[in-house]
Scaffold this motif. Structure first.
Motif, mmCIF file in Angstrom:
data_model
loop_
_atom_site.group_PDB
_atom_site.id
_atom_site.type_symbol
_atom_site.label_atom_id
_atom_site.label_comp_id
_atom_site.label_asym_id
_atom_site.label_seq_id
_atom_site.Cartn_x
_atom_site.Cartn_y
_atom_site.Cartn_z
ATOM 1 N N ALA A 67 0.894 -1.073 -0.071
ATOM 2 C CA ALA A 67 -0.036 0.093 -0.154
ATOM 3 C C ALA A 67 0.755 1.215 0.010
ATOM 4 N N ILE A 68 2.046 1.230 0.609
ATOM 5 C CA ILE A 68 2.959 2.422 0.729
ATOM 6 C C ILE A 68 3.336 2.521 -0.674
ATOM 7 N N LEU A 69 3.783 1.641 -1.328
ATOM 8 C CA LEU A 69 4.218 1.612 -2.685
ATOM 9 C C LEU A 69 3.218 2.380 -3.728
ATOM 10 N N LEU A 70 1.998 2.150 -3.492
ATOM 11 C CA LEU A 70 0.864 2.637 -4.391
ATOM 12 C C LEU A 70 -0.041 3.688 -4.086
ATOM 13 N N SER A 71 0.189 4.143 -2.973
ATOM 14 C CA SER A 71 -0.919 5.400 -2.524
ATOM 15 C C SER A 71 -0.200 6.090 -1.415
ATOM 16 N N ARG A 72 -0.078 7.583 -1.764
ATOM 17 C CA ARG A 72 0.529 8.643 -0.699
ATOM 18 C C ARG A 72 -0.738 8.612 0.520
ATOM 19 N N ASP A 73 -1.956 8.490 0.219
ATOM 20 C CA ASP A 73 -2.803 8.565 1.288
ATOM 21 C C ASP A 73 -2.831 7.353 2.041
ATOM 22 N N ALA A 74 -2.604 6.214 1.734
ATOM 23 C CA ALA A 74 -2.359 4.977 2.414
ATOM 24 C C ALA A 74 -0.972 5.253 3.114
ATOM 25 N N THR A 75 -0.036 5.665 2.657
ATOM 26 C CA THR A 75 1.360 5.880 3.561
ATOM 27 C C THR A 75 1.133 7.033 4.612
ATOM 28 N N ASN A 76 0.185 7.772 4.575
ATOM 29 C CA ASN A 76 0.137 8.875 5.678
ATOM 30 C C ASN A 76 -0.583 8.121 6.763
ATOM 31 N N LYS A 77 -1.488 7.380 6.441
ATOM 32 C CA LYS A 77 -2.223 6.534 7.462
ATOM 33 C C LYS A 77 -1.290 5.757 8.320
ATOM 34 N N VAL A 78 -0.622 4.914 7.445
ATOM 35 C CA VAL A 78 0.344 3.818 7.999
ATOM 36 C C VAL A 78 1.201 4.376 8.732
ATOM 37 N N MET A 79 2.044 5.681 8.331
ATOM 38 C CA MET A 79 2.954 6.148 9.129
ATOM 39 C C MET A 79 2.514 6.523 10.733
ATOM 40 N N GLU A 80 1.226 6.888 10.746
ATOM 41 C CA GLU A 80 0.645 7.208 12.123
ATOM 42 C C GLU A 80 0.568 6.246 12.820
ATOM 43 N N ILE A 81 0.479 4.961 12.352
ATOM 44 C CA ILE A 81 0.255 3.870 13.357
ATOM 45 C C ILE A 81 1.496 2.931 13.671
ATOM 46 N N LEU A 82 2.396 2.861 12.794
ATOM 47 C CA LEU A 82 3.298 1.755 12.784
ATOM 48 C C LEU A 82 4.713 2.398 12.989
ATOM 49 N N ASP A 83 5.946 1.717 13.572
ATOM 50 C CA ASP A 83 7.090 2.025 13.557
ATOM 51 C C ASP A 83 7.931 0.809 12.926
ATOM 52 N N THR A 84 9.161 0.923 12.806
ATOM 53 C CA THR A 84 10.133 -0.276 12.202
ATOM 54 C C THR A 84 10.101 -1.303 12.860
ATOM 55 N N ASP A 85 10.019 -1.143 14.379
ATOM 56 C CA ASP A 85 10.148 -2.210 15.175
ATOM 57 C C ASP A 85 8.652 -3.135 15.314
ATOM 58 N N ASP A 86 7.790 -2.588 14.749
ATOM 59 C CA ASP A 86 6.477 -3.262 14.638
ATOM 60 C C ASP A 86 6.645 -4.331 13.878
ATOM 61 N N PHE A 87 7.664 -4.476 12.945
ATOM 62 C CA PHE A 87 7.560 -5.648 12.086
ATOM 63 C C PHE A 87 8.333 -6.867 12.279
ATOM 64 N N TYR A 88 7.533 -7.985 12.273
ATOM 65 C CA TYR A 88 8.159 -9.102 12.710
ATOM 66 C C TYR A 88 9.210 -9.665 11.890
ATOM 67 N N GLU A 89 9.206 -9.557 10.309
ATOM 68 C CA GLU A 89 10.005 -10.018 9.454
ATOM 69 C C GLU A 89 11.019 -8.953 9.240
ATOM 70 N N PRO A 90 12.104 -8.988 9.913
ATOM 71 C CA PRO A 90 13.284 -8.204 9.850
ATOM 72 C C PRO A 90 13.448 -7.440 8.129
ATOM 73 N N VAL A 91 13.413 -8.440 7.247
ATOM 74 C CA VAL A 91 13.523 -7.518 5.923
ATOM 75 C C VAL A 91 12.549 -6.683 5.543
ATOM 76 N N ASN A 92 11.243 -7.055 6.243
ATOM 77 C CA ASN A 92 9.884 -6.125 5.964
ATOM 78 C C ASN A 92 10.176 -4.638 6.794
ATOM 79 N N GLY A 93 10.917 -4.800 8.125
ATOM 80 C CA GLY A 93 11.158 -3.542 8.562
ATOM 81 C C GLY A 93 12.366 -2.969 7.930
#
Length: 476
Positions: free
Chosen positions: A41-67
């Motif tokens: 979603a981050i790769l496809l939509s600026r609006d989606a990126t704005n929403k996601v950045m307010e919710i998540l931090d890098t440490d929230d990702f279980y898969e290190p490569v996703n982080g």
């Protein structure tokens, strides 16, 4: 689901503790699909990126490569750069991470893995929920290690364990260094909302509230005075006024029993002379009716009393945390500081320890106020220096046993009743008068205000008549 060749057992064993397999061999909670949907979603939509950045931090990702992918996207986001497969690949290459995450091919796969871009915030919430569960597992394991360490006091282990659990439960962003420019907008929004309204908890004493603008969340308010000035009565007056507006109050008394406090509250609320209550009211119907009505009002309040002998700040903190979880909490009152033991130093009553002990108590109460984000009122004694002066009004130097009280307090209020010291107690200018001296106010002016003290009910009221010329003066 995007194939991830980096998630084998060896890689998991190198991950941070909260990402490794649990102690019983189970893989910690996570959703690879949700993580990949968020990144897509981050790769496809600026609006989606704005929403996601307010919710998540890098440490929230279980898969290190996703982080790694998320962190690169966040750098571009913070620099207001476009985010797509090409720009993100370039950012990852710049930090030597592109091949580690699977190259261009994996980024292209991520962009095609989103079920519905409009649901990006929901995918992010799933990732955040699993992250919180992993933190809870990690903290639980740390608590087990603490409990197994027999060198630590049980009380200390319980307090630390509860604090760690509450930190996991805290959904608000943790404090940290923030650029001042990022706070300007929200601060000015607060200015616009405030107008002339109180910005803190109302005490119910209107002249005091107009000076302080209410008791601010996170503030330590010290109420001090010599004996017979009405320190406990003042705090109980504030408690009554807060309770009447639906507030939740925890009152810890080290001097009076719960029954004594309730009897005084009945006298204050019902306006029944306390001496008449002691003499007996069962056969005096009009007084009995007043007390019944007062009891009905108190019954509906969320006012909690505790008269445990010598409770430590650790015990008070644990009780307040529990009450906040169950009922909410708006105000804590501790009566009084000099009777409290501190866990920071020896429990000895040797005078050489007292300054350190009281310093530990005031510091801990200030920390409690900040942790719970509510005002904490601490009642304090004054030393006898007041009695040898011609002017009996207290000063900051009169705070008993520790300058740390003055240092830790956001507000210091002194109570002074001229009637107590007057030779002619019936003189109009002293009878039933009580000054509340604002000796310290970290966020505003100092000065003093006049109240009426109804000593037969041990109740502070708003002053109705004109004030002497030296009252209500403000000093900045």
């Amino acid at each position: 689901m995007v194939q991830n060749r980096y998630q084998d057992d060896d890689y998991l064993d190198q991950a941070p503790p909260e990402r490794r397999r649990g102690r019983v061999g189970r893989v910690p909670p996570h959703s690879r699909e949700a993580e990949e949907s968020v990144l897509g979603a981050i790769l496809l939509s600026r609006d989606a990126t704005n929403k996601v950045m307010e919710i998540l931090d890098t440490d929230d990702f279980y898969e290190p490569v996703n982080g790694l992918v998320f962190e690169a996207a966040r750098r571009l986001f913070n620099e207001s750069q476009a985010i797509d497969v090409l720009t993100l690949a370039e950012e990852l290459r710049r930090t030597d991470s592109l091949e580690r995450i699977g190259g261009h091919e994996r980024l292209a796969d991520l962009s095609q893995s989103v079920p519905n871009i409009a649901h990006a915030d929901r995918y992010a919430a799933i990732v955040a929920e699993h992250s919180q569960r992993r933190r809870l597992i990690s903290v639980s394991q740390q608590v087990t290690d603490l409990a197994m360490n027999l060198d630590r006091a049980t009380e200390t282990v319980i307090d630390q364990a509860e604090r760690m659990m509450l930190e996991v439960n805290d959904e608000q962003a943790e404090g940290g260094l923030l650029p001042a420019k990022d706070l300007i907008g929200s601060v000015f929004e607060d200015f616009e909302k405030q107008g002339n309204q109180l910005t803190g908890l109302a005490t119910g004493l209107k002249d005091l509230d107009s000076q302080l603008m209410g008791l601010k969340p996170g503030s330590l308010v010290v109420v001090a005075g010599r004996p017979a000035m009405g320190k406990s009565a003042f705090a109980q007056t504030v408690a009554i006024n807060v309770a009447q507006t639906g507030g939740v109050i925890a009152l810890f008394s080290l001097e009076m029993s719960k029954e004594e406090i309730l009897t005084r509250l009945l006298s204050m609320v019902g306006e029944v002379n306390s001496s008449q209550i002691r003499a007996g009211v069962a056969n005096r119907q009009h007084l009995w009716d007043k007390l019944i009505e007062a009891a009905g009002r108190i019954h509906d309040w969320k006012l909690y009393l505790d008269d445990s002998p010598e409770p430590t700040v650790t015990e008070i903190r644990a009780k307040c945390r529990r009450l906040r979880r169950e009922e909410g909490l708006d105000l804590v009152i501790v009566d009084y500081l000099q009777l409290m033991p501190s866990a920071d130093v020896s429990s000895s009553r040797n005078p050489e320890y007292r300054q350190q002990e009281i310093a530990g108590v005031s510091r801990s109460l200030k920390a409690l106020a900040r942790e719970l984000d509510i005002p904490v009122i601490g009642i304090s004694q004054l030393n006898r220096a007041v009695e040898v002066r011609t002017d009996k009004r207290p000063m900051l130097s009169d705070l008993r046993e520790s300058g740390a009280i003055e240092q830790d307090a956001d507000i210091v209020l002194f109570l002074y009743r001229p009637e107590y010291y007057a030779k002619d107690k019936d003189k109009e200018d002293v009878k039933n008068k009580a000054e509340v001296i604002i000796a310290k106010h970290r966020a505003g002016p100092t000065g003093k205000i006049l109240t009426t003290f109804a000593k037969e009910y041990t109740l502070f009221r708003n002053h109705a008549g004109p004030a002497p010329p030296d009252v209500y003066q403000q000093t900045y």
